[in-house]
Design an enzyme around this catalytic site. Sequence first.
Site, PDB file in Angstrom:
ATOM      1  CG  LEU A 497      -1.976  -1.098   1.263  1.00 24.73           C
ATOM      2  CD1 LEU A 497      -2.643  -1.157   2.626  1.00 24.73           C
ATOM      3  CD2 LEU A 497      -3.010  -0.881   0.173  1.00 24.73           C
ATOM      4  N   GLY A 498       1.999   1.172   0.602  1.00 23.12           N
ATOM      5  CA  GLY A 498       2.859   2.346   0.638  1.00 23.12           C
ATOM      6  C   GLY A 498       4.027   2.121   1.566  1.00 23.12           C
ATOM      7  CB  CYS A 499       7.310   2.576   1.361  1.00 19.23           C
ATOM      8  SG  CYS A 499       8.803   2.206   2.251  1.00 19.23           S
ATOM      9  N   GLY A 500       6.587   4.144   4.276  1.00 23.32           N
ATOM     10  CA  GLY A 500       6.841   5.347   5.063  1.00 23.32           C
ATOM     11  C   GLY A 500       8.235   5.325   5.638  1.00 23.32           C
ATOM     12  CG  ASP A 501      11.228   8.095   8.251  1.00 20.42           C
ATOM     13  OD1 ASP A 501      12.149   7.621   7.557  1.00 20.42           O
ATOM     14  OD2 ASP A 501      11.407   8.861   9.196  1.00 20.42           O
ATOM     15  CB  THR A 504       6.811  -1.648   3.671  1.00 16.13           C
ATOM     16  OG1 THR A 504       8.153  -1.206   3.444  1.00 16.13           O
ATOM     17  CG2 THR A 504       6.085  -1.701   2.340  1.00 16.13           C
ATOM     18  CB  VAL A 505       1.469   0.158   4.939  1.00 14.78           C
ATOM     19  CG1 VAL A 505       0.061  -0.294   5.298  1.00 14.78           C
ATOM     20  CG2 VAL A 505       2.025   1.063   6.028  1.00 14.78           C
ATOM     21  CE  LYS A 520       4.361   2.388   9.746  1.00 15.77           C
ATOM     22  NZ  LYS A 520       3.863   3.723  10.035  1.00 15.77           N
ATOM     23  CG  ASP A 616       3.116  14.453   9.858  1.00 18.02           C
ATOM     24  OD1 ASP A 616       3.400  15.477   9.192  1.00 18.02           O
ATOM     25  OD2 ASP A 616       3.482  13.317   9.522  1.00 18.02           O
TER      26      ASP A 616
HETATM   27  N1  LIG Z   1      -4.532   1.655   7.268  1.00 17.11           N
HETATM   28  C1  LIG Z   1      -4.131   1.873   6.020  1.00 17.11           C
HETATM   29  N2  LIG Z   1      -4.919   1.544   4.999  1.00 17.11           N
HETATM   30  C2  LIG Z   1      -4.518   1.764   3.733  1.00 17.11           C
HETATM   31  N3  LIG Z   1      -3.360   2.324   3.417  1.00 17.11           N
HETATM   32  C3  LIG Z   1      -2.517   2.663   4.407  1.00 17.11           C
HETATM   33  C4  LIG Z   1      -2.861   2.471   5.749  1.00 17.11           C
HETATM   34  N4  LIG Z   1      -1.865   2.909   6.517  1.00 17.11           N
HETATM   35  C5  LIG Z   1      -0.939   3.372   5.693  1.00 17.11           C
HETATM   36  N5  LIG Z   1      -1.314   3.229   4.412  1.00 17.11           N
HETATM   37  C6  LIG Z   1      -0.571   3.595   3.226  1.00 17.11           C
HETATM   38  O1  LIG Z   1       0.765   3.268   3.429  1.00 17.11           O
HETATM   39  C7  LIG Z   1       1.589   4.394   3.251  1.00 17.11           C
HETATM   40  C8  LIG Z   1       2.701   4.335   4.260  1.00 17.11           C
HETATM   41  O2  LIG Z   1       2.149   4.602   5.525  1.00 17.11           O
HETATM   42  P1  LIG Z   1       3.045   4.887   6.782  1.00 17.11           P
HETATM   43  O3  LIG Z   1       2.147   5.253   7.898  1.00 17.11           O
HETATM   44  O4  LIG Z   1       3.972   3.773   6.990  1.00 17.11           O
HETATM   45  O5  LIG Z   1       3.979   6.020   6.357  1.00 17.11           O
HETATM   46  P2  LIG Z   1       3.713   7.515   6.039  1.00 17.11           P
HETATM   47  O6  LIG Z   1       2.254   7.833   6.111  1.00 17.11           O
HETATM   48  O7  LIG Z   1       4.373   7.765   4.755  1.00 17.11           O
HETATM   49  O8  LIG Z   1       4.361   8.300   7.214  1.00 17.11           O
HETATM   50  P3  LIG Z   1       5.711   8.208   8.007  1.00 17.11           P
HETATM   51  O9  LIG Z   1       6.796   8.157   7.027  1.00 17.11           O
HETATM   52  O10 LIG Z   1       5.726   9.447   8.774  1.00 17.11           O
HETATM   53  O11 LIG Z   1       5.605   6.994   8.861  1.00 17.11           O
HETATM   54  C9  LIG Z   1       0.697   5.588   3.431  1.00 17.11           C
HETATM   55  O12 LIG Z   1       1.125   6.664   2.684  1.00 17.11           O
HETATM   56  C10 LIG Z   1      -0.644   5.080   2.992  1.00 17.11           C
HETATM   57  O13 LIG Z   1      -0.816   5.329   1.635  1.00 17.11           O
END
Ligand SMILES: Nc1ncnc2c1ncn2[C@@H]1O[C@H](COP(=O)(O)OP(=O)(O)OP(=O)(O)O)[C@@H](O)[C@H]1O
Length: 873
Positions: A497-501, A504-505, A520, A616
């Site tokens: 779904l995405g990758c954050g700091d 990875t989700v 996550k 944030d």
């Molecule tokens: N519960 C969720 N349902 C669907 N998509 C999600 C969910 N949580 C996170 N995501 C997706 O995953 C991505 C990564 O989320 P994550 O919280 O790990 O990092 P982030 O939002 O980029 O923030 P940070 O880097 O500050 O942790 C998000 O941008 C979002 O698109």
Amino acid sequence: MDPFHGACEIVELRDELVASQHSKETNRLSGGPIVDDRTEKFSRQKTAGRYTLEDEINKLFEAIELRASARGLGPSCQFSKGSSQISASKKPIRGGISQASGIGISESVTLKQALRGLRISHASEVAAMKRVSKSTASSKVAEAVAVKRLYRAVVVEANDSGLTLDESKGSLLQISLVPEESKLNSSEKISSQATREENLGSTVHSSPQFAVPATTEISMIKAQLEEGIGPVPTEVGTQALTLKLGQEGKLKSALSLCCSNISNRTETLSKDTTASKDIESKRAMMKFGKNLKLNFSSSLLNSSASSKVKKSVSNSPRVVNPVPKNNCFPNKKMKKEVSSACSSSNTCIADVDSALSPSASKVVCQAQNSNQNVLKEPACPAFSRTCLDVNVSLSNADYKANKSVQGLDSCNKRNFDAKASECSRSREAADFSQSSKSSLGAYSSTTCISDESNVCGSSCSGSRPHMSKDLRWEAIRRVEMQHGSLDLRHFKLLKRLGCGDLGTVYLAELTGTNCLFAVKIMDNESLGSRKKMPRALTERDILQVLDHPFLPTLFAYFTTNKFSILVMEYCPGGDLHILRQKQPGSIFTEQAARFYVAEVLLALEYLHMLGIVYRDLKPENILVREDGHIMLSDFDLSLRCTVKPTLVKASLSLPTPSKGISGSCVGCICTDPFCVQPSWVQVPCFTPRHVSTPTNIRKLKSNSMTQVPQLLAEPTNARSHSFVGTHEYLAPEIIRGEGHGNAVDWWTFGIFLYELLFGTTPFKGPGNDDTLVNVVMHSVKFPESSSVSSQAKDLIRGLLRKEPKDRFGSAKGAAEIRKHPFFKGLNWALIRCAVPPTVPKSSETGVSLTTAEENKLVEYKMSSAEHPEFDTF
Ligand SMILES: Nc1ncnc2c1ncn2[C@@H]1O[C@H](COP(=O)(O)OP(=O)(O)OP(=O)(O)O)[C@@H](O)[C@H]1O
């Protein structure tokens, strides 16, 4: 503050008048009997505040006479018939009058019942019941709000009342019911029936919301508890409700029970359309919740652990959640069994009894297997250092939690031979385009965290009334029961779904359950080496306590040697940043923007009440649910601090609109807690309503507004010197390094609204440094060509005041912002029932994968020896 409560009270009044007229009209047309004019007259007199005790007594005797004559007419007595006709004109209240008032039909009408029947006018009761019975959706939402607010109002503090308790009984939890505002002496606490009647009356008519009674209503509350929720495991004294507890460890469950009872009671009240006395009870329960203080008898909690626990909770008002009625998750007893059963397994369900302090229960669901157990590792000095300014003094339970936290970190210090799944700080383009805005997270000198946090731990599902009935709890529980613990191998990862700091989700299915989750996965080593572990823990701890429709639910978390995993609610609609880009001109209409910011405002309000400053806010962090409502995500930059909910009696000083803005919305229909709109109609929350309000009601409303106590739970004392946030969203005080608090959320809220309406942020410069300079130096400007309303601009200006103390919301929080004319016409209580501007298409929400994705589908079979590479997509 409590929309349901307030709305209910006034609805009674308004419906009373309307319904009375309607009833008369209907009867005239149908040739039916005219509604009892005496009742109507009495009602009017009462409304006007002119009825006297003499009137009541006269009315009582008239009623008794009526009953006597009715008896003489046999079973289908006249009065009963009349009653039903009255009821018929005020459908769907069937029997609302007859049963509620106890006048005329009951075989055994007692003086008390008769008096009770007279205390609230018949028409009022019918109108109120109509409201309760008709507005299913309304009550569902409003009840949830009401109950939630009850919990928020529970204040836990050390007992200094000096009330004597029998020490021989061992440890006692004493729950004293005292007014929030002032501690009354015991004689004042014992109120007379007459005084109570008077209080109730004045509460109803003058200040129905959060009215602080002059006297404590112990006996009434006791009666209501017994009447409404059956046997209560309490001894109710004249001055205090005393729970006998064998050990202080039972405290949490006792509190849960207590609150659960309130919750159940409130639920029952909403269903029971026949008993008008329940309306009274409901009011009283509201008052009960609001005025309930849980006083711990310090002298009786004699163990050091107890006193520490007492200390940790003493000045820390906290949400005490109920045990939900039909909770899929194991109940307390079950949890105990599971807990002991899984002592040798990987995962452990929360043991509520051992979790006295909020933070203690944060360790639940954490892996405990010796192989994978990171909780039992020795304390990590590095982490302790990090936490030095965080945890000033640890309670026993805090210590336990912290130990686990330390362990988690120490685990990272150990040499696991895993590959770090490094994610760049900036967002990667995953399945869709991402914003360039990335969050800064530098925990330099954050203070005011944890020790007195308002954050209340929970056992995953056990204390989340909002989400507790979700089937996913049951699915997880079943897997746990089957396999002893929850592990990554139980999840089938479907796509990234995405990758954050932090990690990875993934979208993941709990194998064999058809339940989808957002999982996550964070690499422990990577977190440790980049010193991100505190952020990961902050996020986990915050997620763990959230129970709100616009915030994510954390279903489970566990840790393996290599990974820390959060199992969260999946949000399939992408984020608001993406959604905005899909709009014509890449901007939302004002109506759509109002919807989104309103939901965000409620989420922020909830967070602030828990003592969490979000820090944030940006469209990228607002996810869109399947139904189009929002979910605020990403809590790793949040600040936790102490918040003390207070009741402010004086009227709110409303934000002063700038020139050109029509007056404040005190008199408008929807935005105040006394909303009198019928709530069972489809809710056009986002278009201003122009409902003409009778002058007398308007007058009454505005009078009431000046008297209504307002619950304020804004963490105004929060202070942090961290440089956290996202460049374009950073508040000036953060950039200036002055230290910041709750007001940063209201700043970001202003930027957020601006971006939704104008498609860009107001201070964006060519580079990050330019942006920061602009934030500090320049005032907000609006594109001239834009058709955005003056109300919206006025709100943005108020939110983007450079000085935090001058900013809208900084002193009185969301309540202040909600009253801004920009939100005029918005029905806050029913926002959840409103139709969102965009509902994701089924193809967007579905999990059907492309062939390529299908090929990438990986089913992870975890074993202690094997670790999958998660970034294979
Ligand atoms: N519960 C969720 N349902 C669907 N998509 C999600 C969910 N949580 C996170 N995501 C997706 O995953 C991505 C990564 O989320 P994550 O919280 O790990 O990092 P982030 O939002 O980029 O923030 P940070 O880097 O500050 O942790 C998000 O941008 C979002 O698109």
